[in-house]
Design an enzyme around this catalytic site. Structure first.
Site, short mmCIF file in Angstrom:
data_model
loop_
_atom_site.label_atom_id
_atom_site.label_comp_id
_atom_site.label_asym_id
_atom_site.label_seq_id
_atom_site.Cartn_x
_atom_site.Cartn_y
_atom_site.Cartn_z
N HIS A 164 0.73 -1.18 0.15
CA HIS A 164 0.00 0.03 -0.18
C HIS A 164 0.88 1.23 0.05
O HIS A 164 2.08 1.29 0.57
CB HIS A 164 -0.92 0.09 1.20
N LYS A 589 -13.81 5.50 5.77
CA LYS A 589 -13.99 6.83 5.11
C LYS A 589 -15.31 7.10 4.81
O LYS A 589 -15.87 8.30 4.55
CB LYS A 589 -13.10 6.73 3.75
#
Length: 930
Positions: A164, A589
């Site tokens: 990531h 999120k």
């Protein structure tokens, strides 16, 4: 000038840190920190001069005064000093404080290991998170051996490594840190003579000097294969050696046969969601690199084994099977005529080398004694090792079989010729476009994408019922469709080369309905990985539910899927096992910390019930990140906090970003972290827990809190005019996108939209500015609304929830940890980067008020006076970092201000380098990024 001043841990006499009864035990930690800080200070003075050293030391002293005493004069002097640094001095100061954070991390890790080792030597009762503790609990409860054996026979635990764009450390830096850790370990664990101690300190000085002279930042962006090779380094340090030992230890601990049940997985080289650089060629190269790593280890171990098993047939007997192995060996050395094990092992080595050459075009480091036929598969290799094992055991040498041979056999069982299963992942929107194109080219006018969900399901089921293929080799498809078909063709080729274990799972990001799953089934059919007539499926199709809405619908989706006879037949071919992945990052999120955790918890409860009713076994795959804002936090507590029935001996968990290095770069730490997964899974599955069954009033209160928090979070992030601009200007998100720290873009699309931004850089950015918004925002508003509805009398129920419900207690503990790392004063400095004063004044006060309201609510519920009052060791660790961490944030703000002001600052590579160095340093100081 005190040479060790750079490393003095400072805690004021009037500090709010509560007394710790174990404080004396932490003295060795502070001694190590002082030592490493002194060595770093010496290196800075020698390499950069006394003036630079004095600047670093003055900044440290002022930062301590500011943090400890809130001294306004210290703030003024510190600002003047930092703002007056030249560009060269700025980068040197950033490197100094960044490297100190790295060294402090090493000292902390070694201290935890030292304390655990000391407790073991003292015969202390093993604590939670260890297999010994789980075994003791099982024994106390009288758990029958048959039940334990059944657990291990069915257990399936997998930490899955992912690449990531927040894994900021270079491998060269990690190598220096590992050398430092080994030297500290030797210094503290072994009695050293004065001469040896002096030699050890000189070696430490060398590693610190090497660290200082090693470039912290990458000069080129990582390619996918770089990420693959970085991950493979953890097999050298930890997985290949420690996993066999852990399995053998567990087998001895429980006195029951234990098959391989804990295997790492990987996404690196197979995760295509938003990463255009993962192609069919990369997939094949990734598996080739993995396989080479496995063969290199096996060849080394077989060679060493041959050196150890020197038993002479003049002195011992051997089995008939071993005699056959000796006769087939190409080893004709007369000096080994009476050494059957060595001759047999020479033959095994020759066959293994031939297999590596055939599968991976890899030449063994040591040449075989002669040519030999390759193994047909890994099972054939294991069978010959088993022959050696049985011969030793049946002829009075069982002790010899328990050494290297036992570990090698276990490694082969764990890793095969493929090393680790590589998952494939792609977004459901991509699959839909590919299927649409296949239908349109085969049957124009089908208009798949315009159909309703029911219409899509009907069309897909009809197509799945026939062996006929849609794709034609004579048709030119779009680049996207060609790429997706090539990936699945490559997967089938890898199955043929390395076996089905090499690629076991196909994960569907943004799974919203049944059709998303059937689309993948259709694509698998196109390449022969699904055979409808036989009802056979060679991989697991894994839906990933990751938004709040998707999590709320996931039970209904799976129930409808299982009602389809065609799919149910496929699941039956997999032993009635279905995996479901839950997305922590995107749900956070989308809906904020509280609602995300609640939606995930509810989803698990619903899935457990649906699967029970349908007679299907559930394996959950938790897409957790490193930070609390992405589902992170202590793994042991997280697993124990799962709802009843969600962990039935099977669990997969992603290991992401900086978490991989912090958990697995050190083999001893790596083994402890792997053991935690085993202990937690065993306890959750077999042993009674006090907090499995929350009362209805607790569930209702949690639902209400989550709804209020969701409203507050969405109102800020998605409904406040200008919030996107505030986010981009008050954080380092733009600069993160320019860092060479990952192969994948920071956003899924080329926009500034928060919806399109990946969850990882979203969390990373808020961490850097010390606000940590994804880990707490909305809780203060939720508590206030909850109390207002009850005229201020709702607190007792929430306090009971902390006592009686593990999920709620773990949730608050994680939030407590996040809030302790926040610094609202520093966050305000980042807010000053927002050019629109009206926008800044409209948003930052809301953030500050919610931050304070959240802290007040948390302390009211837990009954504590301060954050982390119940964890003084962690609190002291965080507080001790501030004098070294805060200057990095101050410098980052000033560098951002200069860089964004335009020429000449944004043309100076030293300024951009300085920003990137601060990003690295802050991530190290916080011990997390995204």
């Amino acid at each position: 000038m005190n040479d060790s001043a750079l490393a003095e841990p400072q805690i004021a006499a009037n500090s709010s840190i509560p007394p710790d009864p174990d404080a004396d035990r932490d003295a060795p930690l502070f001694e190590d920190i002082r030592l490493l800080g002194r060595l770093l200070g010496d290196v800075i003075r020698e390499q950069e001069g006394v003036e630079t050293f004095n600047i670093v030391e003055r900044i440290r002293q002022l930062s301590i005064r500011l943090h400890r005493d809130s001294d306004p004069s210290a703030r003024i002097e510190l600002d003047e000093l930092l703002n007056g640094l030249t560009r060269e001095q700025t980068n040197l100061v950033v490197r100094a404080f960044s490297y100190f954070s790295h060294l402090a991390n090493i000292a902390e890790d070694q201290h935890h290991l030292r304390r655990a080792h000391t407790q073991m030597l003292a015969g202390a009762t093993p604590g939670p998170g260890t297999v010994a503790h789980a075994a003791a609990r099982a024994a106390d409860l009288g758990l029958p051996a048959t039940q334990l054996a059944e657990f291990f026979a069915k257990a399936d635990i997998a930490p899955v490594l992912t690449a990531h764009p927040t894994e900021v450390q270079r491998k060269s830096i990690l190598d220096c840190q590992w050398k430092t850790a080994r030297l500290l370990d030797a210094r503290n664990r072994l009695p050293l003579t004065p001469a040896e101690r002096e030699e050890n300190e000189e070696a430490l000085r060398r590693t610190v000097l090497t660290l200082w002279q090693t470039r912290m930042l990458r000069t080129a962006k990582l390619a996918v294969m770089d990420e693959v090779n970085n991950a493979l380094a953890y097999y050298d340090t930890t997985f290949l050696r420690e996993l066999p030992r852990l399995h053998n230890h567990i087998e001895d601990q429980f006195a029951t046969p234990v098959p391989a049940f804990l295997r790492p997985g990987s996404w690196i080289g197979g995760d295509r969601d938003g990463n255009p650089f993962v192609t069919a060629d990369i997939l094949k190269r990734a598996l080739n690199a993995q396989s080479r790593k496995a063969f290199a280890y096996y060849l080394e171990q077989v060679h060493e084994l041959g050196g150890e098993l020197s038993s002479s047939e003049l002195l011992v007997k051997i089995s008939d099977d071993l005699r056959g192995l000796v006769e087939r060996s190409p080893d004709r050395n007369p000096h080994r005529d009476d050494e059957p094990y060595r001759r047999a092992i020479a033959g095994i080595y020759a066959r293994l080398a031939a297999t590596a050459r055939e599968l991976d075009h890899m030449e063994a480091l040591r040449h075989a004694v002669a040519e030999a036929p390759p193994y047909a598969d890994c099972a054939a290799f294991m069978a010959e090792l088993d022959i050696i094992d049985q011969s030793l055991k049946s002829n009075g040498a069982a002790l010899l079989a328990r050494g290297r041979l036992r570990r090698l056999r276990r490694a082969v069982e764990l890793f095969g010729f493929h090393l680790a299963p590589l998952d494939l992942r792609q977004n459901s929107d991509v699959h839909a476009r590919v299927v649409h194109e296949l239908f349109e080219t085969a049957r124009p006018g089908t208009e798949y994408e315009k159909r309703s969900e029911e219409g899509r399901i009907a069309l897909l089921l009809a197509e799945l019922a026939t062996p006929r293929l849609l794709a034609s080799p004579y048709w030119a498809y779009s680049e996207e469709t060609e790429g997706e078909l090539a990936i699945f063709h490559a997967a089938r080729e890898m199955h043929q080369r390395y076996g089905r274990q090499a690629i076991q799972n196909v994960i569907i990001s943004k799974n919203e309905g049944v059709s998303d799953i059937l689309e993948v089934a259709l694509l698998l059919k196109e390449v022969g990985l699904l055979r409808p007539r036989e009802g056979e499926l060679d991989v697991n199709i894994v839906p990933l539910f990751e938004t709040i809405g998707d999590l709320e619908r996931c039970g209904a989706v799976m129930d409808k899927l299982f009602s389809l006879p065609a799919y149910r037949r496929l699941i039956k071919s997999h032993g009635d096992l279905q995996e479901v992945m839950l997305g922590y990052s995107d749900s956070n999120k989308d809906g904020g910390f509280l609602m995300s955790n609640w939606a995930l918890y509810r989803a698990e409860i619903v899935l457990v019930e649906v699967f029970r009713m349908r007679g299907v076994r559930l394996r959950l795959f938790h897409g957790r990140g490193g930070t609390v804002g992405r589902g992170g936090g202590p793994s042991y507590e997280a697993i124990l906090a799962q709802p009843a029935g969600a962990v039935q001996g099977a669990i997969r968990i992603t290991e992401q970003g900086e978490v991989i290095a912090s958990k697995y770069a050190n083999p001893e730490l790596g083994r402890r972290n792997l053991e935690v997964l085993v202990a937690a899974t065993l306890e959750t599955t077999l042993l009674p827990r006090e907090h499995d069954d929350p009362q209805p009033d607790c569930l209702a209160a949690m639902a209400e809190l989550a709804d209020h928090a969701f409203t507050a979070y969405r109102a800020l992030v998605y409904e406040t005019p200008g919030f996107e601009d505030y986010f981009w200007e008050s954080t380092v998100i733009g600069e993160i996108a320019q860092l060479n720290i990952g192969s994948r873009p920071a956003s899924r699309k080329k926009t500034r939209s928060i919806e399109d931004l990946r969850a990882i850089p979203w969390v990373f950015s808020w961490s850097q500015c010390r606000l940590m918004l994804p880990g707490w925002y909305g809780f203060g508003s939720a508590y206030r609304a909850y109390q207002e509805k009850r005229n201020g009398k709702g607190l007792p129920l929430l306090q009971r929830m902390v006592r009686e419900w593990g999920f709620f207690r773990t949730l608050l503990a994680n939030m407590d940890m996040v809030l302790a790392k926040t610094d609202i004063t520093l966050a305000e400095r980042y807010a000053g980067l927002v050019q629109d004063e009206a926008l800044r004044n409209a948003i930052f006060p809301r953030l500050r008020d919610e931050w304070q309201a959240t802290i007040d609510a948390l302390l009211a519920i837990t009954g504590e006076r301060d954050l982390l009052a119940s964890n003084p060791l962690l609190l002291r660790s965080i507080k001790n970092r501030y004098p070294y961490l805060n200057p990095l944030n101050h410098l980052q703000v000033e560098l951002l201000r200069r860089y964004r002001s335009g020429a000449p600052w944004n043309d100076d590579p030293r300024v951009q380098s300085g920003i990137h160095l601060t990003i690295n340093g802050v991530a190290a100081g916080l011990r997390n990024s995204g």
